[in-house]
Design an enzyme around this catalytic site. Sequence first.
Site, PDB file in Angstrom:
ATOM      1  N   TYR A  93       0.835  -1.196   0.000  1.00 18.16           N
ATOM      2  CA  TYR A  93       0.000   0.000   0.000  1.00 18.16           C
ATOM      3  C   TYR A  93       0.878   1.258   0.000  1.00 18.16           C
ATOM      4  CZ  TYR A  93      -4.283   2.251  -0.437  1.00 18.16           C
ATOM      5  OH  TYR A  93      -5.268   3.022  -0.984  1.00 18.16           O
ATOM      6  N   ARG A 146      -8.718  10.726  -8.340  1.00 18.72           N
ATOM      7  CA  ARG A 146      -7.851  11.380  -7.342  1.00 18.72           C
ATOM      8  C   ARG A 146      -7.155  10.283  -6.552  1.00 18.72           C
ATOM      9  NH1 ARG A 146      -8.764  11.800  -1.812  1.00 18.72           N
ATOM     10  NH2 ARG A 146      -7.362  10.103  -2.203  1.00 18.72           N
ATOM     11  N   LYS A 164      -6.053  -2.323  -1.619  1.00 16.73           N
ATOM     12  CA  LYS A 164      -6.967  -2.256  -0.469  1.00 16.73           C
ATOM     13  C   LYS A 164      -7.593  -3.614  -0.198  1.00 16.73           C
ATOM     14  CE  LYS A 164      -7.261   2.060   1.027  1.00 16.73           C
ATOM     15  NZ  LYS A 164      -7.882   3.214   1.607  1.00 16.73           N
ATOM     16  N   GLU A 235     -13.580   4.617  -3.403  1.00 19.99           N
ATOM     17  CA  GLU A 235     -12.193   4.922  -3.065  1.00 19.99           C
ATOM     18  C   GLU A 235     -11.567   5.881  -4.072  1.00 19.99           C
ATOM     19  OE1 GLU A 235     -10.585   3.281  -0.428  1.00 19.99           O
ATOM     20  OE2 GLU A 235      -8.932   4.639  -0.874  1.00 19.99           O
ATOM     21  N   ASP A 236     -10.960   6.938  -3.576  1.00 21.09           N
ATOM     22  CA  ASP A 236     -10.181   7.848  -4.424  1.00 21.09           C
ATOM     23  C   ASP A 236     -10.951   8.417  -5.610  1.00 21.09           C
ATOM     24  OD1 ASP A 236      -8.208   7.567  -2.612  1.00 21.09           O
ATOM     25  OD2 ASP A 236      -6.718   6.684  -3.937  1.00 21.09           O
ATOM     26  N   ASP A 258     -14.130   5.462   1.820  1.00 23.26           N
ATOM     27  CA  ASP A 258     -13.024   5.344   2.762  1.00 23.26           C
ATOM     28  C   ASP A 258     -12.277   6.662   2.950  1.00 23.26           C
ATOM     29  OD1 ASP A 258     -11.472   3.703   4.517  1.00 23.26           O
ATOM     30  OD2 ASP A 258      -9.836   3.944   3.091  1.00 23.26           O
ATOM     31  N   ASP A 259     -12.183   7.464   1.890  1.00 23.21           N
ATOM     32  CA  ASP A 259     -11.443   8.733   2.003  1.00 23.21           C
ATOM     33  C   ASP A 259     -12.156   9.686   2.943  1.00 23.21           C
ATOM     34  OD1 ASP A 259      -9.537   8.065  -0.132  1.00 23.21           O
ATOM     35  OD2 ASP A 259     -11.386   8.034  -1.293  1.00 23.21           O
ATOM     36  N   ASN A 397      -0.887  11.888   1.719  1.00 26.58           N
ATOM     37  CA  ASN A 397      -0.181  10.741   1.144  1.00 26.58           C
ATOM     38  C   ASN A 397       0.148  11.038  -0.312  1.00 26.58           C
ATOM     39  OD1 ASN A 397      -0.464   9.066   3.422  1.00 26.58           O
ATOM     40  ND2 ASN A 397      -2.547   8.557   2.831  1.00 26.58           N
TER      41      ASN A 397
END
Length: 536
Positions: A93, A146, A164, A235-236, A258-259, A397
Amino acid sequence: MNDKKGIEVLKDMRLSKSTAFTAEERENLGLRGLLPYAISSQDIQKKRAIENIRRKESNIEKYLFLSALQDRNERLFYRTVIDYIQELLPIIYTPTVGEVCQQFSHIYRIDKGFYITPEDKGDISTLLDNWPEKDIRVIVVTDGSRILGLGDLGCNGMGIPIGKLSLYTAGGGIRPEHCLPVMLDMGTDNESLLEDLLYLGYPHKRLQGEEYDEIVDEFVMAVQEKYPMALIQFEDFITPNAYRLLERYQKKILCFNDDIQGTAAVALAGIYTSLRILGGSLRDQTIMFLGAGSAATGIADLMVTAMMEEGLTMEEARHKLWFVDINGLVTGESKNLQPHNKPYAHEYKAMGFIEALREIRPSILIGASGAKNTFTKEVVELMSAHNERPVIFALSNPTTKAECTAEDAYKWSDGRVIFASGSPFGPVTINDRVIVPGQGNNVYVFPGVGLGAISVGARYLPDSAFLVAARELARQIHQSDLDAGTLYPKMTSLRTISFEIAVAVATHLYQLDLATLEKPRNLRAHIKSMIYDPTY
Ligand code: NAD
């Protein structure tokens, strides 16, 4: 049962034990002659694997080795990842997965995951029949718009769902065959990708608006039809889409972002732990965020829920929280605010970050801006001037995007800072003391929340489930972790932490009557029985 024999067994990642097949198995499965003489235990194989990984010079090479191992011998891959989680998490990850995504189309070698493009409109349900597994319980889906703090990486973002889901299995014990990584490849606005001859994605500008929504909706409906018990983790996605999709689906299907929500739970757990050092409660804090995107406002929204449980009204709680974005302090005067920013746009005069720090004097500063080096010496010194123990989280990150390094935060505050980051930093020695900075990694939360949700057949996941997860994670942090200067538990406890979070979330879901499965007599035993064990 399957009746594969010989080389077919060795080529099947779920069946293969490679050199660990016993003499009897080699005889029965037609493997004699196909393997070297020695029979290795899984433990010896694991040692061989880690030796190979350590020999690789770059992190990308380590990643590729692990990815190939996963494809050859899945159980050995998970045994190795679980037993060396501390060392291998930064490979499977962040930060390595960020590099992997950037180079995805150039280093591509193994077909993994499920891709949907605008050309598949109308066919998504049928296409899902091509996926070999039928009992899917967890889906991680991105549109690559993103990726971490790296921007629009188009279909190259597939590394994220794959990574993930490996963590769902390694950390939460979700069986790998129950996991489905999905790339909603809606094109990319990243010109350099569109010009790259090797780019593997849908080579067009991003689909927008209604057409985009229709494909997402078709995908979500197809999942409901094929895998009605599955959890979808968004996600993202770029922030406006992340919020819009969450709002649309949050109470209709089993899903979360999750973000927004996972990050919130992890960050809040770190803040609860900081309060064990500082004393006082959350409602007493003044909190400033650098960055006003999905990560930051997600954390803020969960903090508001938590402060309301401590007795504040929603308005009072929101007034404890301040945002600075690329244009400076977010106020009622700020232009082009998105809906998720409006509750935090307080009536105040416009000003830049440094001035806002001087005036508002936060006790807690959280960076989720994706902008590196924005927590300068001046910022850390100001925080240290206003607070005996300033709390500073640099969550962006990957590591290259962190607002400051752990070392700088400790150095500039003369060791007084209570620090956590999004990506890992090594130990720091300050005033003869070795401090191990904590990493507010979402992996502490999402596998446990996911396991808890699917273990009860949850109808949907309310925000309060993430508050429960945050509290449970904070409970798992021991005094010895705090003594070492870290706000998060050791990664080696990940399976235990995920299990405890799963039990807490499942219990909460039963309390709220959001479970569709009958409550088992022993919930802990029920959840334990679901957990994947890669040992052979
Ligand atoms: P986003 O693009 O939605 O938001 C970024 C925000 O930062 C925007 O409000 C923007 O105005 C602001 N910003 C950008 N440059 C700035 C600058 N120089 N000064 C002040 N503000 C600036 O992104 P996001 O989804 O909210 O994610 C932000 C970061 O948080 C990413 O780097 C991501 O990797 C990280 N993140 C960390 C974790 C974790 O550590 N657990 C979890 C999720 C996201």
